[in-house]
Scaffold this active site. Structure first.
Site, PDB file in Angstrom:
ATOM      1  N   ASP A  94      44.335   7.773   6.184  1.00 39.69           N
ATOM      2  CA  ASP A  94      43.435   8.848   5.750  1.00 39.69           C
ATOM      3  C   ASP A  94      42.020   8.332   5.504  1.00 39.69           C
ATOM      4  OD1 ASP A  94      43.314   7.944   2.854  1.00 39.69           O
ATOM      5  OD2 ASP A  94      45.453   8.367   3.010  1.00 39.69           O
TER       6      ASP A  94
ATOM      7  N   ASP B  98      49.239   0.667   1.350  1.00 42.22           N
ATOM      8  CA  ASP B  98      49.242   2.137   1.251  1.00 42.22           C
ATOM      9  C   ASP B  98      50.207   2.723   2.285  1.00 42.22           C
ATOM     10  OD1 ASP B  98      48.385   4.598   0.250  1.00 42.22           O
ATOM     11  OD2 ASP B  98      46.833   4.804   1.782  1.00 42.22           O
TER      12      ASP B  98
ATOM     13  N   GLU C   8      53.235  15.690 -10.065  1.00 47.60           N
ATOM     14  CA  GLU C   8      54.136  14.803 -10.797  1.00 47.60           C
ATOM     15  C   GLU C   8      53.365  13.511 -11.058  1.00 47.60           C
ATOM     16  OE1 GLU C   8      57.616  13.834  -8.363  1.00 47.60           O
ATOM     17  OE2 GLU C   8      56.368  13.885  -6.576  1.00 47.60           O
TER      18      GLU C   8
END
Lengths: 370, 370
Positions: B205, B280, B357
């Site tokens: 990303d 990541d 969460e």
């Protein structure tokens, strides 16, 4: 937890559904389990097959002719060993239906969606929709406190990740994880509360009072109408309130268990002036319908009285609502133009952990006098 | 949005349900709408009434004898005027059922629960369960990108509050709102990246690369296997990646579109040493079942190779998983004891806005040599 578990499974076929072929493929999955079929066929709207088991479970297969096949399976399950088996059985039914649908549709561009089961009618309610009306399930595993006060229903529920959560008449108010809420409604660390006069409206969970007392104000006065909120939070929200609610007065604070409107009116008449007014009473009303007019009037009254007891260079902090409720937030901002004195405001968007949505906070101050 | 809307309404009566009385009270609500009833009665498990309308809607009233009455109503609705009326009609049906149930149970301690409708089979999927398996609805209003790469399904969906959200094979990866994720996996602002050698594993990303490049490293190398993730994010996640993915090389960075395992092996053989390795790639596997063993092996291999290319005083950052997944996180921490060199670690719990969460992040470093 004993409750009805409602499982769903949806197929978007990417083309028209042939009802008979789908039913022929799926029927054996139910028949194997001794589930009896009833079939309803619409002339133009596809069909609905209902299956019932001898043990009280039932399923619906709804075939929409344009290409959606939805399965619902509802079973009541307790906590015994047989119930764990029943749950596995239900999961395997869905597995089989999914496999057969994929097989039937193997050359198509179909999509399948299977959601976590809805738990219905259990002793612990895990579903507390967001302010913008979305369905969200919390990791709640225990009811810690559940009482009706003269003003509202007060629940404190335990969440595995957020700690205890205070829920007032169905609205998630604050969890023990939500220090960031308290931080934001105090001005996000940019204010100096030492030696200041502070008025907190509402705030019965004690979070704001606890943080302000640490900063050595001259006097922090909290006005909370509901003794039962204070009592519940003193006992079960200690990560939020610390020991500040153990006594209603301290060196530099007092808690008045009163309706804040007459208190504000009294303070205004007496010419009291605060450095900070923090309104933790309620979020901006969601509805902009005429029935909510009284809520908006209440909100304007509070705002106006708050400005009257605020020093010329004081600050007023309050929560707005979910950032998505743009219409309600605009209406709130319009109200700020209708107060007895001209004001300016800024806003900040904050992620409060237990809210599951982004939340807007406002800072309001009196326009500098020319 | 054209979709099936599935409304639910549950009553927990607080005592046994008298099936005939409940049905007698509710039946007229359906009859008024011309909905035809089919009734199934179990000897010991209460009853199920199914109602079908001429227009393809159907409802179930399931009465469990111990005192749960659940109503389901499913209708397919488009976007036309008639559909808005149909939605109102469905809401009013639920209103009537709720009123009649309350009337029937007016002296009892009953509880009523009405959830936001489930939207099923629509073009835009709003339900992306959390890592700990809870049902959550997002405020998604558009599909921005939806493609299958050789490695995974890549979706970029637009959320009103979170901006565009990258979802890889059904897992919410990152939204444009989630700078805090990038901040946490870079060491929460406590590190100095200036003049350092940094290796990023995954991170397609571009969020981590974008932030690190701002901090003037000597060289940041990102190894991402999936060109299509890079392409999608370059186009639709610009609040995350800025312009860093517009070119695969820059003054102080390079992007290798490769599998990171052979790259790590090559670097290890060449004796390359990085100040920081940021993994990541993927969250800690949720399942601890034997079938997941290969995922755990992959994870150990990555960890081991990463330690081999990390300077003695370097730091390794990675995400863990949802804080509730204590078993999986413990297993991950055990793996840290099985690497080629002894390591120590710390962890931090962070609230990433779009995750709904709390999320665990790890810092791992080589134990000081005696």
């Amino acid at each position: 937890m004993a409750a009805a578990r409602h499982r769903t499974l949806d197929f978007l076929l990417g083309g028209p559904a042939r009802g008979e072929a789908v039913l022929a493929a799926l029927r054996p999955v139910f028949q194997e389990r001794g589930m009896a079929e009833s079939l309803h066929i619409w002339p133009d709207h596809g069909c609905l097959a209902t299956y019932v088991s001898a043990h009280g479970s039932f399923a619906n297969v709804r075939i929409y002719p344009h290409g959606l096949v939805s399965l619902d399976l509802q079973s009541y399950e307790g906590e015994g060993e047989g119930d764990a088996q029943a749950q596995e059985g239900d999961d395997s039914l869905l597995d089989q239906v999914e496999a057969r649908m994929k097989d039937l549709n193997r050359d198509g561009p179909g999509k399948v969606k299977r959601l976590p089961p809805l738990v219905r009618g259990g002793a612990v309610d895990r579903y507390w929709p967001t302010a913008d009306g979305r369905l969200v399930e919390y990791d709640i595993d225990a009811v810690v406190y559940d009482e009706d006060s003269p003003y509202q229903n007060i629940k404190i529920l335990h969440s595995k990740q957020y700690g205890n959560i205070l829920i007032l008449s169905g609205d998630v108010n604050l969890a023990e994880s939500d220090w960031v809420y308290t931080h934001a409604i105090m001005g996000s660390g940019k204010e100096d509360y030492a030696g200041k006069d502070v008025l907190i409206l509402g705030g019965g969970d004690g979070g704001i009072l606890c943080e302000i007392v640490k900063l050595k104000p001259k006097m922090a006065t909290m006005v909370e109408i509901d003794q039962m909120v204070i009592d519940g939070c003193r006992k079960y929200m200690r990560k939020t309130c610390g020991d500040v609610l153990d006594s209603l007065t301290g060196d530099c604070y007092q808690v008045l268990v009163e309706d804040c409107i007459p208190v504000l009116k009294r303070y205004a008449e007496e010419g009291r002036a605060f450095d900070y007014v923090i309104n933790d009473l309620t979020a901006v009303p969601i509805s902009t319908s005429p029935e909510q007019e009284s809520t908006w009037e209440f909100l304007r009254l509070i705002l106006d009285l708050s400005m009257r007891v605020l020093k010329q260079d004081g600050k007023y902090f309050t929560q707005g609502n979910c950032v998505n409720l743009t219409e309600a937030l605009s209406l709130y901002e319009q109200q700020l133009g209708c107060l007895y004195c001209p004001v300016e405001f800024s806003k900040e968007v904050v992620c409060v952990p237990s809210y599951l949505e982004l939340w807007v906070f406002y800072t309001v101050w009196k326009k500098a006098q020319p």
